[in-house]
Design a protein around this motif. Structure first.
Motif, PDB file in Angstrom:
ATOM      1  N   TYR A  71       0.811  -1.216   0.000  1.00 18.04           N
ATOM      2  CA  TYR A  71       0.000   0.000   0.000  1.00 18.04           C
ATOM      3  C   TYR A  71       0.846   1.269   0.000  1.00 18.04           C
ATOM      4  O   TYR A  71       0.317   2.352  -0.129  1.00 18.04           O
ATOM      5  CB  TYR A  71      -0.919   0.031   1.223  1.00 18.04           C
ATOM      6  CG  TYR A  71      -2.058  -0.954   1.131  1.00 18.04           C
ATOM      7  CD1 TYR A  71      -3.315  -0.522   0.710  1.00 18.04           C
ATOM      8  CD2 TYR A  71      -1.877  -2.288   1.443  1.00 18.04           C
ATOM      9  CE1 TYR A  71      -4.359  -1.412   0.627  1.00 18.04           C
ATOM     10  CE2 TYR A  71      -2.923  -3.180   1.344  1.00 18.04           C
ATOM     11  CZ  TYR A  71      -4.158  -2.741   0.938  1.00 18.04           C
ATOM     12  OH  TYR A  71      -5.194  -3.614   0.839  1.00 18.04           O
ATOM     13  N   GLN A 339       3.871   1.771  -6.124  1.00 17.59           N
ATOM     14  CA  GLN A 339       3.898   0.828  -5.018  1.00 17.59           C
ATOM     15  C   GLN A 339       4.364  -0.546  -5.525  1.00 17.59           C
ATOM     16  O   GLN A 339       4.047  -0.905  -6.657  1.00 17.59           O
ATOM     17  CB  GLN A 339       2.510   0.655  -4.389  1.00 17.59           C
ATOM     18  CG  GLN A 339       1.937   1.868  -3.747  1.00 17.59           C
ATOM     19  CD  GLN A 339       1.196   2.744  -4.722  1.00 17.59           C
ATOM     20  OE1 GLN A 339       0.920   2.339  -5.846  1.00 17.59           O
ATOM     21  NE2 GLN A 339       0.902   3.971  -4.323  1.00 17.59           N
TER      22      GLN A 339
ATOM     23  N   ARG B 180      -7.630   1.985   4.122  1.00 16.76           N
ATOM     24  CA  ARG B 180      -6.889   2.169   2.879  1.00 16.76           C
ATOM     25  C   ARG B 180      -7.783   1.892   1.685  1.00 16.76           C
ATOM     26  O   ARG B 180      -8.611   1.008   1.739  1.00 16.76           O
ATOM     27  CB  ARG B 180      -5.699   1.202   2.820  1.00 16.76           C
ATOM     28  CG  ARG B 180      -4.631   1.559   3.793  1.00 16.76           C
ATOM     29  CD  ARG B 180      -3.633   2.506   3.140  1.00 16.76           C
ATOM     30  NE  ARG B 180      -2.684   3.007   4.128  1.00 16.76           N
ATOM     31  CZ  ARG B 180      -1.683   3.818   3.790  1.00 16.76           C
ATOM     32  NH1 ARG B 180      -1.522   4.206   2.555  1.00 16.76           N
ATOM     33  NH2 ARG B 180      -0.869   4.257   4.714  1.00 16.76           N
TER      34      ARG B 180
END
Lengths: 384, 180
Positions: A71, A339, B180
Protein backbone atom coordinates in the motif's frame (compact mmCIF):
# COMPACT_ATOMS: atom_id res chain seq x y z
CA UNK A 1 -15.38 -9.40 3.72
CA UNK A 2 -16.45 -11.55 6.57
CA UNK A 3 -17.79 -14.97 7.27
CA UNK A 4 -16.24 -18.28 8.09
CA UNK A 5 -13.81 -18.99 5.31
CA UNK A 6 -11.34 -21.26 6.99
CA UNK A 7 -12.84 -24.50 8.28
CA UNK A 8 -13.70 -24.28 11.95
CA UNK A 9 -11.86 -27.52 12.46
CA UNK A 10 -9.53 -27.32 15.41
CA UNK A 11 -7.41 -30.07 13.88
CA UNK A 12 -5.83 -27.46 11.63
CA UNK A 13 -4.78 -25.21 14.50
CA UNK A 14 -1.45 -25.79 16.22
CA UNK A 15 -1.80 -26.86 19.81
CA UNK A 16 -5.58 -27.21 19.72
CA UNK A 17 -5.90 -30.81 18.57
CA UNK A 18 -7.97 -33.09 20.78
CA UNK A 19 -5.91 -36.00 21.93
CA UNK A 20 -6.29 -38.93 24.23
CA UNK A 21 -4.47 -38.41 27.50
CA UNK A 22 -1.44 -40.62 27.63
CA UNK A 23 -0.14 -41.89 30.95
CA UNK A 24 3.49 -41.41 29.90
CA UNK A 25 3.63 -38.52 27.47
CA UNK A 26 2.95 -35.04 28.78
CA UNK A 27 2.28 -31.97 26.61
CA UNK A 28 4.14 -28.87 27.67
CA UNK A 29 3.68 -25.35 26.33
CA UNK A 30 6.86 -23.30 26.37
CA UNK A 31 5.69 -19.76 25.74
CA UNK A 32 4.33 -17.54 24.38
CA UNK A 33 4.62 -15.63 27.66
CA UNK A 34 7.60 -17.53 28.96
CA UNK A 35 10.63 -15.24 28.69
CA UNK A 36 12.85 -18.14 27.69
CA UNK A 37 11.03 -18.76 24.43
CA UNK A 38 10.91 -15.29 22.94
CA UNK A 39 7.54 -14.23 21.58
CA UNK A 40 6.60 -17.66 20.40
CA UNK A 41 5.27 -20.94 21.68
CA UNK A 42 6.95 -24.29 21.44
CA UNK A 43 4.55 -27.17 22.00
CA UNK A 44 6.56 -30.02 23.44
CA UNK A 45 5.66 -33.59 24.22
CA UNK A 46 7.90 -34.95 26.91
CA UNK A 47 8.49 -38.48 28.09
CA UNK A 48 10.09 -38.03 31.49
CA UNK A 49 13.05 -35.79 30.81
CA UNK A 50 13.18 -36.30 27.05
CA UNK A 51 11.46 -34.32 24.33
CA UNK A 52 9.71 -36.75 22.00
CA UNK A 53 7.88 -34.22 19.82
CA UNK A 54 8.36 -30.54 19.14
CA UNK A 55 5.92 -28.27 17.32
CA UNK A 56 6.98 -24.63 17.00
CA UNK A 57 4.05 -22.21 16.93
CA UNK A 58 5.18 -18.74 15.81
CA UNK A 59 2.90 -15.87 14.87
CA UNK A 60 2.38 -14.01 18.14
CA UNK A 61 4.17 -10.93 16.78
CA UNK A 62 2.96 -11.09 13.20
CA UNK A 63 2.48 -7.54 11.91
CA UNK A 64 1.64 -7.96 8.26
CA UNK A 65 4.70 -6.14 6.95
CA UNK A 66 4.33 -7.73 3.52
CA UNK A 67 0.72 -6.63 3.20
CA UNK A 68 1.47 -3.09 4.41
CA UNK A 69 4.28 -2.77 1.87
CA UNK A 70 1.78 -3.22 -0.99
CA UNK A 71 0.00 0.00 0.00
CA UNK A 72 3.01 2.31 0.32
CA UNK A 73 5.36 3.62 -2.33
CA UNK A 74 8.97 2.58 -2.55
CA UNK A 75 10.28 5.38 -0.33
CA UNK A 76 7.61 5.34 2.38
CA UNK A 77 8.17 1.61 2.81
CA UNK A 78 11.56 2.31 4.38
CA UNK A 79 10.62 3.07 8.02
CA UNK A 80 8.22 0.18 8.51
CA UNK A 81 10.15 -2.54 6.68
CA UNK A 82 12.93 -2.33 9.27
CA UNK A 83 10.51 -3.05 12.15
CA UNK A 84 10.76 -6.86 12.13
CA UNK A 85 14.28 -6.67 13.46
CA UNK A 86 15.04 -3.23 14.85
CA UNK A 87 18.44 -4.26 16.25
CA UNK A 88 19.56 -5.16 12.74
CA UNK A 89 17.56 -2.58 10.84
CA UNK A 90 20.29 -1.69 8.34
CA UNK A 91 20.62 -5.29 7.25
CA UNK A 92 16.91 -5.80 6.68
CA UNK A 93 16.70 -2.62 4.59
CA UNK A 94 19.81 -3.58 2.64
CA UNK A 95 18.22 -6.14 0.26
CA UNK A 96 15.20 -3.90 -0.16
CA UNK A 97 17.38 -0.98 -1.25
CA UNK A 98 19.49 -3.19 -3.52
CA UNK A 99 16.31 -4.58 -5.08
CA UNK A 100 14.67 -1.20 -5.62
CA UNK A 101 17.92 0.15 -7.09
CA UNK A 102 17.89 -2.74 -9.53
CA UNK A 103 14.26 -2.02 -10.40
CA UNK A 104 14.92 1.69 -10.94
CA UNK A 105 18.35 1.26 -12.51
CA UNK A 106 20.18 3.42 -9.97
CA UNK A 107 23.93 3.60 -9.49
CA UNK A 108 24.90 4.28 -5.87
CA UNK A 109 27.74 6.77 -5.17
CA UNK A 110 30.99 5.20 -4.00
CA UNK A 111 31.06 6.88 -0.59
CA UNK A 112 27.50 5.74 0.12
CA UNK A 113 28.49 2.13 -0.59
CA UNK A 114 31.20 2.30 2.07
CA UNK A 115 28.91 4.04 4.56
CA UNK A 116 26.37 1.28 4.00
CA UNK A 117 28.91 -1.43 4.67
CA UNK A 118 30.07 0.33 7.85
CA UNK A 119 26.49 0.81 9.07
CA UNK A 120 25.59 -2.79 8.23
CA UNK A 121 28.59 -4.16 10.13
CA UNK A 122 27.94 -1.90 13.14
CA UNK A 123 24.36 -3.12 13.12
CA UNK A 124 25.50 -6.74 12.95
CA UNK A 125 27.49 -6.11 16.14
CA UNK A 126 24.51 -4.42 17.83
CA UNK A 127 22.24 -7.34 17.01
CA UNK A 128 24.74 -10.02 17.93
CA UNK A 129 25.59 -8.40 21.26
CA UNK A 130 21.91 -8.30 22.16
CA UNK A 131 21.47 -11.92 21.17
CA UNK A 132 24.61 -12.92 23.07
CA UNK A 133 23.32 -11.17 26.19
CA UNK A 134 20.09 -13.16 26.03
CA UNK A 135 21.98 -16.36 25.32
CA UNK A 136 24.10 -15.70 28.40
CA UNK A 137 21.24 -14.93 30.74
CA UNK A 138 19.24 -18.00 29.76
CA UNK A 139 22.21 -20.18 30.50
CA UNK A 140 22.34 -18.55 33.95
CA UNK A 141 25.46 -16.52 33.17
CA UNK A 142 24.51 -12.98 34.19
CA UNK A 143 27.95 -11.50 33.45
CA UNK A 144 27.42 -12.51 29.86
CA UNK A 145 24.21 -10.47 29.92
CA UNK A 146 25.77 -7.34 31.43
CA UNK A 147 28.91 -7.23 29.29
CA UNK A 148 27.40 -7.52 25.80
CA UNK A 149 24.53 -5.18 26.58
CA UNK A 150 27.04 -2.68 27.94
CA UNK A 151 29.50 -3.01 25.07
CA UNK A 152 26.64 -2.79 22.60
CA UNK A 153 26.31 0.88 23.59
CA UNK A 154 29.63 1.61 21.82
CA UNK A 155 28.16 0.52 18.51
CA UNK A 156 24.79 2.13 19.19
CA UNK A 157 26.62 5.38 19.93
CA UNK A 158 28.38 5.21 16.57
CA UNK A 159 25.13 4.46 14.74
CA UNK A 160 23.53 7.33 16.65
CA UNK A 161 26.22 9.66 15.29
CA UNK A 162 25.80 8.28 11.79
CA UNK A 163 22.03 8.14 11.55
CA UNK A 164 20.62 10.23 14.37
CA UNK A 165 18.78 7.34 16.02
CA UNK A 166 19.85 4.69 18.49
CA UNK A 167 17.69 1.97 16.94
CA UNK A 168 15.34 1.97 13.92
CA UNK A 169 17.81 4.04 11.93
CA UNK A 170 15.97 4.11 8.56
CA UNK A 171 19.41 5.04 7.21
CA UNK A 172 19.43 3.13 3.95
CA UNK A 173 17.42 4.57 1.09
CA UNK A 174 17.23 3.46 -2.54
CA UNK A 175 20.10 5.32 -4.17
CA UNK A 176 22.42 5.60 -1.18
CA UNK A 177 22.15 6.57 2.47
CA UNK A 178 19.99 9.24 4.04
CA UNK A 179 22.78 11.57 5.18
CA UNK A 180 26.54 11.88 5.40
CA UNK A 181 28.41 11.27 8.63
CA UNK A 182 29.66 14.09 10.90
CA UNK A 183 33.14 15.51 10.29
CA UNK A 184 35.13 13.64 12.95
CA UNK A 185 33.27 10.34 12.52
CA UNK A 186 36.19 8.33 11.10
CA UNK A 187 38.41 8.97 14.14
CA UNK A 188 35.68 8.29 16.70
CA UNK A 189 34.62 5.16 14.86
CA UNK A 190 38.15 3.79 14.67
CA UNK A 191 38.75 4.42 18.38
CA UNK A 192 35.49 2.83 19.50
CA UNK A 193 35.80 -0.15 17.19
CA UNK A 194 39.32 -0.84 18.47
CA UNK A 195 38.12 -0.73 22.07
CA UNK A 196 35.10 -2.87 21.18
CA UNK A 197 37.37 -5.50 19.65
CA UNK A 198 39.51 -5.53 22.81
CA UNK A 199 36.37 -6.11 24.87
CA UNK A 200 35.17 -8.88 22.55
CA UNK A 201 38.40 -10.80 23.06
CA UNK A 202 37.76 -10.78 26.82
CA UNK A 203 34.55 -12.76 26.24
CA UNK A 204 36.67 -15.83 25.56
CA UNK A 205 37.91 -16.00 29.16
CA UNK A 206 34.59 -15.43 30.85
CA UNK A 207 32.26 -17.24 28.46
CA UNK A 208 33.58 -19.27 25.56
CA UNK A 209 36.35 -21.02 27.51
CA UNK A 210 34.14 -21.39 30.55
CA UNK A 211 33.79 -25.11 31.43
CA UNK A 212 30.18 -24.58 32.53
CA UNK A 213 29.16 -23.22 29.13
CA UNK A 214 31.10 -25.94 27.36
CA UNK A 215 29.46 -28.68 29.43
CA UNK A 216 25.99 -27.34 28.64
CA UNK A 217 26.45 -26.72 24.93
CA UNK A 218 29.04 -29.17 23.61
CA UNK A 219 27.41 -32.07 21.74
CA UNK A 220 23.90 -30.82 22.35
CA UNK A 221 21.63 -30.29 19.37
CA UNK A 222 24.08 -31.54 16.76
CA UNK A 223 23.09 -30.60 13.21
CA UNK A 224 25.00 -32.56 10.61
CA UNK A 225 26.32 -30.94 7.44
CA UNK A 226 23.91 -32.93 5.24
CA UNK A 227 20.89 -31.97 7.34
CA UNK A 228 21.94 -28.31 7.46
CA UNK A 229 22.00 -28.24 3.65
CA UNK A 230 18.85 -30.30 3.19
CA UNK A 231 16.85 -28.17 5.62
CA UNK A 232 18.04 -25.01 3.87
CA UNK A 233 19.35 -23.40 7.05
CA UNK A 234 21.39 -20.26 6.78
CA UNK A 235 23.85 -17.99 8.55
CA UNK A 236 25.51 -19.06 11.78
CA UNK A 237 23.52 -22.32 11.90
CA UNK A 238 24.79 -23.33 8.48
CA UNK A 239 28.37 -22.20 9.02
CA UNK A 240 28.57 -23.96 12.40
CA UNK A 241 27.79 -27.21 10.54
CA UNK A 242 30.78 -26.87 8.24
CA UNK A 243 29.25 -25.22 5.16
CA UNK A 244 31.26 -22.21 4.02
CA UNK A 245 28.49 -19.99 2.75
CA UNK A 246 28.44 -16.28 3.41
CA UNK A 247 26.58 -14.03 0.97
CA UNK A 248 29.19 -11.31 1.57
CA UNK A 249 31.77 -13.61 -0.03
CA UNK A 250 29.66 -15.68 -2.39
CA UNK A 251 27.54 -12.95 -3.91
CA UNK A 252 29.30 -9.71 -2.89
CA UNK A 253 27.11 -6.63 -2.87
CA UNK A 254 28.24 -3.00 -2.78
CA UNK A 255 31.95 -2.94 -1.84
CA UNK A 256 32.38 -6.22 0.05
CA UNK A 257 34.39 -7.52 -2.91
CA UNK A 258 37.10 -4.92 -2.28
CA UNK A 259 37.34 -5.54 1.45
CA UNK A 260 39.63 -8.02 3.09
CA UNK A 261 37.90 -10.41 5.50
CA UNK A 262 37.41 -14.07 6.35
CA UNK A 263 34.28 -16.13 6.82
CA UNK A 264 34.05 -18.20 9.97
CA UNK A 265 33.23 -21.88 9.64
CA UNK A 266 33.19 -24.56 12.34
CA UNK A 267 32.64 -28.26 11.76
CA UNK A 268 31.04 -29.48 14.99
CA UNK A 269 27.44 -28.39 14.32
CA UNK A 270 26.56 -28.37 18.03
CA UNK A 271 25.15 -25.56 20.18
CA UNK A 272 28.65 -24.48 21.17
CA UNK A 273 29.75 -23.99 17.56
CA UNK A 274 26.52 -22.18 16.74
CA UNK A 275 27.02 -19.80 19.67
CA UNK A 276 30.64 -19.15 18.75
CA UNK A 277 30.14 -18.23 15.07
CA UNK A 278 28.33 -14.91 15.74
CA UNK A 279 31.08 -13.88 18.17
CA UNK A 280 33.76 -14.67 15.57
CA UNK A 281 31.68 -12.74 13.03
CA UNK A 282 31.73 -9.68 15.29
CA UNK A 283 35.53 -9.82 15.47
CA UNK A 284 35.57 -10.01 11.67
CA UNK A 285 33.14 -7.08 11.50
CA UNK A 286 35.73 -4.96 13.32
CA UNK A 287 38.24 -5.78 10.57
CA UNK A 288 35.69 -4.94 7.88
CA UNK A 289 34.86 -1.58 9.48
CA UNK A 290 38.55 -0.62 9.83
CA UNK A 291 39.21 -1.71 6.27
CA UNK A 292 36.23 0.21 4.94
CA UNK A 293 37.19 3.36 6.86
CA UNK A 294 40.63 3.21 5.26
CA UNK A 295 39.34 2.72 1.70
CA UNK A 296 36.33 5.02 1.86
CA UNK A 297 36.51 8.14 -0.35
CA UNK A 298 36.96 11.14 1.94
CA UNK A 299 34.24 13.19 0.30
CA UNK A 300 31.57 12.93 -2.34
CA UNK A 301 27.85 12.55 -2.66
CA UNK A 302 26.05 9.90 -0.61
CA UNK A 303 22.67 9.82 -2.29
CA UNK A 304 21.11 9.84 -5.71
CA UNK A 305 18.11 12.10 -5.92
CA UNK A 306 14.92 10.33 -6.86
CA UNK A 307 11.67 11.50 -8.36
CA UNK A 308 8.94 11.93 -5.72
CA UNK A 309 7.19 8.64 -6.49
CA UNK A 310 9.55 6.46 -8.50
CA UNK A 311 7.99 3.67 -10.54
CA UNK A 312 9.55 0.24 -10.94
CA UNK A 313 9.39 -1.59 -14.24
CA UNK A 314 7.09 -4.50 -14.99
CA UNK A 315 9.43 -7.10 -13.58
CA UNK A 316 10.63 -8.79 -10.41
CA UNK A 317 13.91 -8.90 -8.49
CA UNK A 318 15.34 -11.13 -5.80
CA UNK A 319 18.25 -9.71 -3.82
CA UNK A 320 19.88 -11.06 -0.68
CA UNK A 321 22.45 -9.97 1.88
CA UNK A 322 24.14 -11.58 4.87
CA UNK A 323 22.44 -10.23 7.99
CA UNK A 324 23.34 -10.91 11.59
CA UNK A 325 21.42 -14.19 11.43
CA UNK A 326 22.03 -15.31 7.86
CA UNK A 327 20.96 -14.70 4.31
CA UNK A 328 18.12 -12.19 4.15
CA UNK A 329 16.36 -11.99 0.80
CA UNK A 330 13.71 -9.73 -0.68
CA UNK A 331 11.54 -10.78 -3.57
CA UNK A 332 10.02 -7.61 -5.00
CA UNK A 333 7.38 -7.92 -7.72
CA UNK A 334 6.67 -4.65 -9.55
CA UNK A 335 3.85 -3.90 -11.97
CA UNK A 336 5.02 -0.46 -13.05
CA UNK A 337 3.24 1.43 -10.27
CA UNK A 338 4.82 3.55 -7.51
CA UNK A 339 3.90 0.83 -5.02
CA UNK A 340 5.38 -2.66 -5.10
CA UNK A 341 2.88 -5.30 -6.24
CA UNK A 342 4.17 -7.82 -3.75
CA UNK A 343 7.13 -8.02 -1.39
CA UNK A 344 8.20 -11.29 0.12
CA UNK A 345 10.66 -10.81 2.96
CA UNK A 346 12.60 -14.03 3.18
CA UNK A 347 14.06 -13.85 6.66
CA UNK A 348 16.78 -16.12 8.07
CA UNK A 349 14.89 -16.74 11.33
CA UNK A 350 11.95 -18.24 9.46
CA UNK A 351 14.29 -20.37 7.39
CA UNK A 352 16.07 -21.66 10.50
CA UNK A 353 12.77 -22.45 12.24
CA UNK A 354 12.68 -25.84 10.52
CA UNK A 355 15.85 -26.82 12.39
CA UNK A 356 14.10 -26.36 15.74
CA UNK A 357 11.90 -29.51 15.75
CA UNK A 358 14.72 -31.37 14.03
CA UNK A 359 17.19 -30.59 16.82
CA UNK A 360 14.93 -30.61 19.87
CA UNK A 361 13.26 -33.96 19.22
CA UNK A 362 15.14 -36.53 21.28
CA UNK A 363 16.95 -33.88 23.30
CA UNK A 364 16.69 -33.51 27.09
CA UNK A 365 14.27 -30.83 28.27
CA UNK A 366 17.09 -29.05 30.12
CA UNK A 367 18.89 -28.58 26.81
CA UNK A 368 16.04 -26.51 25.39
CA UNK A 369 17.55 -23.05 26.20
CA UNK A 370 21.05 -23.70 24.83
CA UNK A 371 19.68 -25.29 21.66
CA UNK A 372 16.84 -22.83 21.11
CA UNK A 373 18.97 -19.71 21.52
CA UNK A 374 21.91 -21.12 19.58
CA UNK A 375 19.66 -21.11 16.50
CA UNK A 376 20.01 -17.32 16.48
CA UNK A 377 16.25 -17.19 16.13
CA UNK A 378 14.47 -13.86 16.35
CA UNK A 379 10.69 -14.46 16.68
CA UNK A 380 9.70 -10.95 15.65
CA UNK A 381 11.65 -11.27 12.43
CA UNK A 382 10.35 -14.75 11.70
CA UNK A 383 6.73 -13.56 11.95
CA UNK A 384 7.22 -10.31 9.99
CA UNK B 1 20.92 19.19 0.48
CA UNK B 2 24.55 19.72 -0.39
CA UNK B 3 25.48 16.06 -0.27
CA UNK B 4 22.93 15.17 -2.91
CA UNK B 5 23.34 15.34 -6.62
CA UNK B 6 20.85 14.71 -9.31
CA UNK B 7 21.30 12.00 -11.90
CA UNK B 8 19.03 10.74 -14.59
CA UNK B 9 17.35 7.47 -13.87
CA UNK B 10 18.44 5.19 -16.65
CA UNK B 11 17.60 1.55 -17.21
CA UNK B 12 20.71 -0.51 -17.65
CA UNK B 13 20.70 -3.28 -20.22
CA UNK B 14 22.13 -6.29 -18.47
CA UNK B 15 21.70 -8.86 -21.22
CA UNK B 16 25.42 -8.55 -22.00
CA UNK B 17 26.25 -9.51 -18.39
CA UNK B 18 24.50 -12.88 -18.58
CA UNK B 19 27.18 -15.52 -18.32
CA UNK B 20 27.45 -18.72 -20.32
CA UNK B 21 26.72 -20.79 -17.23
CA UNK B 22 23.37 -19.05 -16.81
CA UNK B 23 22.51 -19.80 -20.43
CA UNK B 24 23.61 -23.42 -20.21
CA UNK B 25 21.45 -23.91 -17.09
CA UNK B 26 18.35 -22.56 -18.81
CA UNK B 27 19.17 -24.50 -22.00
CA UNK B 28 19.44 -27.79 -20.14
CA UNK B 29 15.99 -27.25 -18.63
CA UNK B 30 14.34 -26.25 -21.89
CA UNK B 31 16.03 -29.16 -23.67
CA UNK B 32 14.77 -31.71 -21.17
CA UNK B 33 11.23 -30.35 -20.84
CA UNK B 34 9.41 -29.11 -23.92
CA UNK B 35 6.53 -27.40 -22.11
CA UNK B 36 8.41 -25.16 -19.68
CA UNK B 37 8.85 -21.48 -20.34
CA UNK B 38 12.13 -19.73 -19.52
CA UNK B 39 10.72 -16.37 -18.42
CA UNK B 40 14.06 -14.58 -18.19
CA UNK B 41 17.77 -15.15 -17.81
CA UNK B 42 19.43 -12.29 -15.93
CA UNK B 43 22.89 -12.34 -14.36
CA UNK B 44 22.72 -15.13 -11.75
CA UNK B 45 18.92 -15.10 -11.80
CA UNK B 46 16.87 -17.50 -13.91
CA UNK B 47 13.14 -17.87 -13.87
CA UNK B 48 11.32 -20.94 -15.13
CA UNK B 49 7.54 -21.07 -15.47
CA UNK B 50 6.03 -24.54 -15.39
CA UNK B 51 2.56 -26.02 -15.37
CA UNK B 52 1.52 -27.39 -12.01
CA UNK B 53 1.34 -30.96 -13.34
CA UNK B 54 5.03 -30.83 -14.24
CA UNK B 55 6.43 -29.06 -11.21
CA UNK B 56 7.57 -32.15 -9.31
CA UNK B 57 9.36 -33.56 -12.37
CA UNK B 58 11.06 -30.26 -13.14
CA UNK B 59 12.02 -29.70 -9.49
CA UNK B 60 13.45 -33.23 -9.22
CA UNK B 61 15.46 -32.65 -12.39
CA UNK B 62 16.77 -29.34 -11.04
CA UNK B 63 17.78 -31.02 -7.79
CA UNK B 64 19.32 -34.19 -9.23
CA UNK B 65 20.88 -32.99 -12.48
CA UNK B 66 21.55 -29.30 -11.87
CA UNK B 67 22.62 -29.63 -8.20
CA UNK B 68 20.31 -27.05 -6.64
CA UNK B 69 20.03 -28.51 -3.14
CA UNK B 70 17.64 -26.31 -1.17
CA UNK B 71 14.74 -23.89 -1.51
CA UNK B 72 15.31 -20.45 0.01
CA UNK B 73 11.79 -19.18 -0.05
CA UNK B 74 8.29 -19.72 -1.37
CA UNK B 75 6.49 -16.54 -2.43
CA UNK B 76 2.84 -16.52 -3.32
CA UNK B 77 1.60 -13.74 -5.59
CA UNK B 78 -2.08 -13.11 -6.19
CA UNK B 79 -3.27 -12.14 -9.70
CA UNK B 80 -7.03 -11.57 -9.46
CA UNK B 81 -7.33 -10.32 -13.07
CA UNK B 82 -5.91 -13.59 -14.39
CA UNK B 83 -7.95 -15.52 -11.77
CA UNK B 84 -4.71 -17.20 -10.77
CA UNK B 85 -2.30 -17.39 -7.85
CA UNK B 86 1.37 -17.77 -8.60
CA UNK B 87 3.79 -19.57 -6.32
CA UNK B 88 7.51 -18.91 -6.83
CA UNK B 89 10.14 -21.22 -5.33
CA UNK B 90 13.59 -19.65 -5.05
CA UNK B 91 16.13 -22.43 -5.31
CA UNK B 92 19.79 -22.18 -4.40
CA UNK B 93 22.83 -24.38 -3.96
CA UNK B 94 25.29 -24.72 -1.08
CA UNK B 95 27.28 -27.64 -2.44
CA UNK B 96 28.03 -26.63 -6.03
CA UNK B 97 30.67 -23.88 -6.18
CA UNK B 98 29.55 -22.64 -9.59
CA UNK B 99 25.93 -22.17 -8.46
CA UNK B 100 26.50 -20.33 -5.18
CA UNK B 101 25.68 -16.94 -6.67
CA UNK B 102 22.67 -18.16 -8.60
CA UNK B 103 19.01 -18.25 -7.72
CA UNK B 104 16.65 -20.28 -9.85
CA UNK B 105 13.06 -19.14 -9.54
CA UNK B 106 10.66 -21.95 -10.29
CA UNK B 107 7.15 -20.56 -10.74
CA UNK B 108 3.80 -22.19 -11.22
CA UNK B 109 0.20 -21.04 -11.18
CA UNK B 110 -3.01 -22.40 -9.77
CA UNK B 111 -6.63 -21.34 -10.36
CA UNK B 112 -8.02 -18.78 -7.95
CA UNK B 113 -11.59 -18.68 -6.70
CA UNK B 114 -13.44 -15.50 -5.83
CA UNK B 115 -15.00 -17.07 -2.74
CA UNK B 116 -12.11 -19.03 -1.30
CA UNK B 117 -12.52 -22.08 0.85
CA UNK B 118 -8.90 -22.90 1.67
CA UNK B 119 -8.17 -26.58 1.40
CA UNK B 120 -11.53 -27.44 -0.16
CA UNK B 121 -11.49 -25.54 -3.45
CA UNK B 122 -9.56 -25.76 -6.71
CA UNK B 123 -6.64 -23.65 -5.44
CA UNK B 124 -4.26 -26.55 -5.04
CA UNK B 125 -0.69 -27.36 -5.98
CA UNK B 126 1.48 -30.42 -5.53
CA UNK B 127 3.81 -29.97 -2.56
CA UNK B 128 7.55 -29.87 -3.22
CA UNK B 129 8.31 -31.01 0.32
CA UNK B 130 9.52 -34.42 -0.81
CA UNK B 131 11.92 -32.80 -3.29
CA UNK B 132 13.10 -29.92 -1.11
CA UNK B 133 12.35 -30.54 2.62
CA UNK B 134 13.21 -26.91 3.35
CA UNK B 135 9.90 -25.68 1.88
CA UNK B 136 7.97 -27.22 4.77
CA UNK B 137 7.20 -24.07 6.78
CA UNK B 138 7.17 -21.81 3.73
CA UNK B 139 4.34 -23.83 2.16
CA UNK B 140 2.40 -23.72 5.41
CA UNK B 141 2.73 -19.94 5.38
CA UNK B 142 1.63 -19.78 1.74
CA UNK B 143 -1.42 -21.93 2.54
CA UNK B 144 -2.75 -19.63 5.22
CA UNK B 145 -1.72 -16.33 3.63
CA UNK B 146 -3.01 -17.07 0.11
CA UNK B 147 -5.16 -20.15 0.55
CA UNK B 148 -3.07 -22.40 -1.69
CA UNK B 149 -3.44 -25.99 -0.49
CA UNK B 150 -0.35 -28.13 -1.07
CA UNK B 151 -1.29 -31.70 -1.93
CA UNK B 152 1.06 -34.18 -0.30
CA UNK B 153 2.25 -31.84 2.41
CA UNK B 154 1.92 -33.86 5.64
CA UNK B 155 1.37 -30.85 7.86
CA UNK B 156 -1.06 -28.43 6.19
CA UNK B 157 -1.91 -26.63 9.41
CA UNK B 158 -2.12 -22.92 10.08
CA UNK B 159 1.07 -21.22 11.18
CA UNK B 160 1.13 -17.47 11.78
CA UNK B 161 -2.46 -16.20 11.80
CA UNK B 162 -4.48 -16.05 15.04
CA UNK B 163 -6.60 -19.06 15.95
CA UNK B 164 -9.88 -17.16 15.51
CA UNK B 165 -9.05 -15.83 12.04
CA UNK B 166 -12.24 -16.24 9.99
CA UNK B 167 -11.63 -13.94 7.03
CA UNK B 168 -10.23 -14.61 3.58
CA UNK B 169 -6.50 -15.32 3.23
CA UNK B 170 -4.96 -11.92 4.01
CA UNK B 171 -2.34 -11.67 1.28
CA UNK B 172 -4.98 -11.91 -1.44
CA UNK B 173 -5.51 -8.62 -3.21
CA UNK B 174 -9.20 -8.41 -2.28
CA UNK B 175 -8.37 -8.40 1.42
CA UNK B 176 -8.10 -4.69 2.16
CA UNK B 177 -6.37 -3.06 5.10
CA UNK B 178 -8.75 -0.92 7.14
CA UNK B 179 -8.58 2.76 6.23
CA UNK B 180 -6.89 2.17 2.88
Amino acid sequence: MSGQVYPKDTQTLPGLQLEKVDDRIMTLNVGPQHPGSGHMRIILKVDGDYIVHCDPDPGYVHRGEEKMAEYRNYITNIPHLERPVIHDSCNILYPYCLGVEELLGLEVPERAKYLRVIAAELNRCVYTEYWLGIYGIFLGHSTMFMWPVGDRELMIDLLDKMTGARVTHAYFVPGGVRNDVPANFEDVCLRQVNYFEKRLKEYADVFYDNPILISRTKDTGVLSREDAIKLGTTGSVLRASGVDFDIRKKEPYDVYEELDFQTNVLKEGDSYARSKIPWLDMLESCNIIRNALKKMPKSGSVRVKLKPKPKGGDTEVYRRVESGRGALGMHIVSDGKPQPYRIKINVPSFRNLIAMPHLLTGEKLGNLPPVYWSLNYWPVEADR
Amino acid sequence: MSSTDSTEIAKTDDSSLVSDSDKSLSDSISKKFSNVEIAYVKPDRIRVNVKKEDIIDVASFIRDELNFDHAESVSGVDYPEDKQIEVVYHLGSYTDQSLEKKILALATRTPREDNPNPGNDSTKLPSLRDVFPSVSFHERECFEMLGVYFDGHPDNRRLLLPEDWADIPPLRKDFAIKGR
